[in-house]
Design an enzyme around this catalytic site. Structure first.
Site, PDB file in Angstrom:
ATOM      1  N   ASP A   1      90.102  19.103   7.185  1.00  0.00           N
ATOM      2  CA  ASP A   1      90.233  18.456   8.461  1.00  0.00           C
ATOM      3  C   ASP A   1      90.389  16.971   9.017  1.00  0.00           C
ATOM      4  OD1 ASP A   1      89.566  18.598  11.389  1.00  0.00           O
ATOM      5  OD2 ASP A   1      87.567  18.636  11.301  1.00  0.00           O
TER       6      ASP A   1
ATOM      7  N   GLU B   1      95.038  21.058   8.486  1.00  0.00           N
ATOM      8  CA  GLU B   1      94.972  21.083   9.419  1.00  0.00           C
ATOM      9  C   GLU B   1      96.281  20.589  10.457  1.00  0.00           C
ATOM     10  OE1 GLU B   1      91.409  22.509  12.863  1.00  0.00           O
ATOM     11  OE2 GLU B   1      91.602  20.625  12.632  1.00  0.00           O
TER      12      GLU B   1
ATOM     13  N   ASP C   1      83.122  19.637  10.948  1.00  0.00           N
ATOM     14  CA  ASP C   1      84.423  18.835  10.098  1.00  0.00           C
ATOM     15  C   ASP C   1      84.705  19.570   8.723  1.00  0.00           C
ATOM     16  OD1 ASP C   1      85.184  16.517  11.595  1.00  0.00           O
ATOM     17  OD2 ASP C   1      83.273  16.237  11.365  1.00  0.00           O
TER      18      ASP C   1
END
Length: 190
Positions: free
Chosen positions: A7, A67, A140
């Site tokens: 991420d 992501e 996260d």
């Protein structure tokens, strides 16, 4: 199969590695790479690259799932996030890993079942899916694990489709199929 999820973020980049046998998922590692206080963007990007490279060497995943940048309110923030994503992709490619990308909505839909789920919902589902005593923190790390699990949920279906397509004998003419397969064809109403 071992998937390493990322991420990306310029201030804090989440990471998580999940191993799966197709039925159960197991946490390998997770955490976040935080920027040193007062560091400029080049130093933060360098830190992300070094840390991810080391983690990827240790974990040796089959694939890296990142992501994708979906939208950003601020153009400057989007640009910084793009740099962090680029550094993460570079670390993955240099580690010899395949890289796949998923939008935040795809990740949430795969993990929670709803594309607009909130972060606490994602954390709770990660806790349940991995059988953890507590939800991963910071968020996260949970988001990175969600990206990895999203790929695990997508990858087997693609593999099954390829196997089924390979097993299908070539049809004699367009639209023709063996009699035994006709029962699976949807029938038109009327």
């Amino acid at each position: 199969m071992k998937i390493f999820g990322i991420d990306p973020g310029s201030e804090r980049t989440g990471y998580g590695c999940v191993e799966s046998d197709g039925r159960r998922h197991r946490l390998v590692t997770c955490g976040a790479i935080a920027a040193p206080p007062g560091a400029g963007l080049p130093q933060r990007l360098s830190n992300i690259y070094r840390e991810l490279s080391s983690l990827l060497r240790t974990a040796q995943p089959d694939c890296v799932a990142i992501e994708n940048l979906f939208h950003a309110v601020n153009a400057r923030s989007a640009l910084k996030l793009g740099h962090a994503r680029g550094v993460a992709m570079l670390a993955a490619v240099e580690a010899g890993c395949d890289v796949v990308e998923y939008t935040p909505a795809e990740v949430k839909r795969a993990v929670v079942g709803y594309g607009r789920a909130e972060k606490p919902q994602v954390q709770m589902m990660i806790k349940l899916l991995l059988g953890l005593a507590a939800a991963p923190s910071p968020h996260d790390a949970a988001d990175a694990l969600a990206v990895a699990i999203c790929h695990l949920h997508h990858a087997p279906h693609g593999a099954v489709k390829v196997q089924l397509d390979a097993a299908r004998p070539p049809a004699a003419k367009r639209g023709a199929m063996p009699r035994s397969w006709r029962q699976y064809r949807p029938r038109a109403n009327g």
